[in-house]
Design a protein around this motif. Structure first.
Motif, PDB file in Angstrom:
ATOM      1  N   ALA A  48      -9.456 107.352  12.644  1.00 57.58           N
ATOM      2  CA  ALA A  48      -8.840 108.325  11.928  1.00 57.58           C
ATOM      3  C   ALA A  48      -7.631 107.947  10.942  1.00 57.58           C
ATOM      4  N   ARG A  49      -6.912 106.880  11.247  1.00 57.40           N
ATOM      5  CA  ARG A  49      -5.979 106.141  10.377  1.00 57.40           C
ATOM      6  C   ARG A  49      -6.789 105.686   9.302  1.00 57.40           C
ATOM      7  N   ARG A  50      -7.918 105.011   9.293  1.00 53.66           N
ATOM      8  CA  ARG A  50      -8.537 104.577   7.840  1.00 53.66           C
ATOM      9  C   ARG A  50      -8.807 105.739   7.031  1.00 53.66           C
ATOM     10  N   SER A  51      -9.322 106.843   7.372  1.00 52.51           N
ATOM     11  CA  SER A  51      -9.501 108.038   6.697  1.00 52.51           C
ATOM     12  C   SER A  51      -8.350 108.619   6.251  1.00 52.51           C
ATOM     13  N   LEU A  52      -7.483 108.811   6.911  1.00 47.80           N
ATOM     14  CA  LEU A  52      -6.152 109.524   6.430  1.00 47.80           C
ATOM     15  C   LEU A  52      -5.498 108.356   5.393  1.00 47.80           C
ATOM     16  N   MET A  53      -5.433 107.237   5.639  1.00 47.37           N
ATOM     17  CA  MET A  53      -5.003 106.565   4.350  1.00 47.37           C
ATOM     18  C   MET A  53      -5.781 106.571   3.094  1.00 47.37           C
ATOM     19  N   THR A  54      -6.935 106.646   3.492  1.00 48.28           N
ATOM     20  CA  THR A  54      -7.842 106.810   2.021  1.00 48.28           C
ATOM     21  C   THR A  54      -7.672 108.101   1.353  1.00 48.28           C
ATOM     22  N   LEU A  55      -7.375 109.277   2.235  1.00 43.19           N
ATOM     23  CA  LEU A  55      -7.447 110.522   1.666  1.00 43.19           C
ATOM     24  C   LEU A  55      -5.943 110.656   1.118  1.00 43.19           C
ATOM     25  N   GLU A  56      -4.993 109.869   1.802  1.00 43.79           N
ATOM     26  CA  GLU A  56      -3.467 110.077   1.208  1.00 43.79           C
ATOM     27  C   GLU A  56      -3.571 109.023  -0.182  1.00 43.79           C
ATOM     28  N   THR A  57      -4.182 108.065  -0.318  1.00 43.51           N
ATOM     29  CA  THR A  57      -4.403 107.097  -1.487  1.00 43.51           C
ATOM     30  C   THR A  57      -5.006 107.901  -2.563  1.00 43.51           C
ATOM     31  N   LEU A  58      -5.928 108.688  -2.250  1.00 42.47           N
ATOM     32  CA  LEU A  58      -6.698 109.486  -3.257  1.00 42.47           C
ATOM     33  C   LEU A  58      -5.943 110.761  -3.704  1.00 42.47           C
TER      34      LEU A  58
END
Length: 267
Positions: A48-58
């Motif tokens: 979940a953290r990896r996905s959230l960080m990716t979506l936050e960066t985008l």
């Protein structure tokens, strides 16, 4: 009926996880911590953290202290669908025409699994009620459009739906009995339309008709609704059904000219 499909070899799990996280945010959970996202989506905290960080960066997700929330950039994805499918040009004209003639509200929706997705909507209503905006999703069993769309399914798929859906009493009048709901669906099939009263929310009386493609398959539904107490199902049928059917026929004709819209509505 929108059931889960077998995953192809090219299926990207990471992308699916990211989309699941975006879909997890709603009116009840507009902000969530990492652990809340993890529990709601069924992912490990690390995933979940990896996905959230990716979506936050985008730029699709933001963060306020330790709580994540959606950002306006996400609306661009919906706009891309709206304009590429020419929703405003093709569907909204007829929806707006229904509202201009009768007032109240009108929508176009399509079936996705156990829910109806509203793809076009117009309303002049102001009272507090379920927000039927484009993009909203509601349980098919509680809406006139949902019952029309379910009525178009083969009997085996209707039985599968009734065996797997999880009905909740959204009001004291919501039909949650499978046998009673099946009878309502069969009535909609025979009549070619469906009506509901206070099924989704108090104050909503609605009438829906199918939108059929050239091959006769039902690809979407069109409805009109008013305030319970000010209109009755019989009044909607007598006063609005012919206009609603005419608008549905016009939309169906448009689908032959715009195959992209036909594809996004009917799969």
């Amino acid at each position: 009926m929108g059931e889960a499909r077998e995953k192809p070899a090219e299926f990207v799990e990471a992308l699916a996880k990211g989309i699941a996280i975006l879909e997890a945010f709603d009116a009840e959970t507009p902000e969530m911590t990492l652990s809340e996202v993890s529990r709601k989506v069924g992912l490990s905290p690390a995933a979940a953290r990896r996905s959230l960080m990716t979506l936050e960066t985008l730029g699709y997700i933001g963060r306020r202290e330790k709580r994540f929330h959606l950002k306006p950039k996400l609306m661009a994805l919906g706009s891309a669908f709206y304009f590429s499918a020419r929703i405003d040009e093709i569907l909204q004209e007829d929806v707006q025409g229904i509202v201009e003639k009768f007032g109240d509200a009108s929508s176009v929706g399509t079936l996705d699994g156990h829910e109806v997705i509203y793809v076009a909507h117009r309303s002049v209503q102001r009272a507090r009620r379920a927000a039927a905006v484009a993009g909203a999703r509601y349980p098919a069993y509680a809406t006139s459009m949902g019952r029309v769309l379910l009525a178009a399914l083969p009997d085996a798929e209707i039985d599968a739906y009734l065996a797997s859906y999880d009905p909740k009493p959204l009001t004291s009048k919501t039909c949650t009995n499978p046998q009673a709901l099946r009878a309502e669906i069969m009535t909609a099939r025979r009549n070619g339309y469906a009506t509901t009263v206070d099924q989704l929310d108090y104050g909503i009386t609605a009438l829906a008709v199918p939108i059929r493609a050239a091959d006769g398959s039902t690809v979407a539904a069109l409805n009109t609704s008013g305030y319970t107490g000010m209109v009755t199902p019989d009044q909607l049928i007598a006063e609005r059904l012919p206009e609603l059917q005419q608008a549905a026929s016009h939309i169906a004709h448009q689908l032959t000219r715009y195959p992209t819209l036909r594809a996004v509505l009917g799969g």
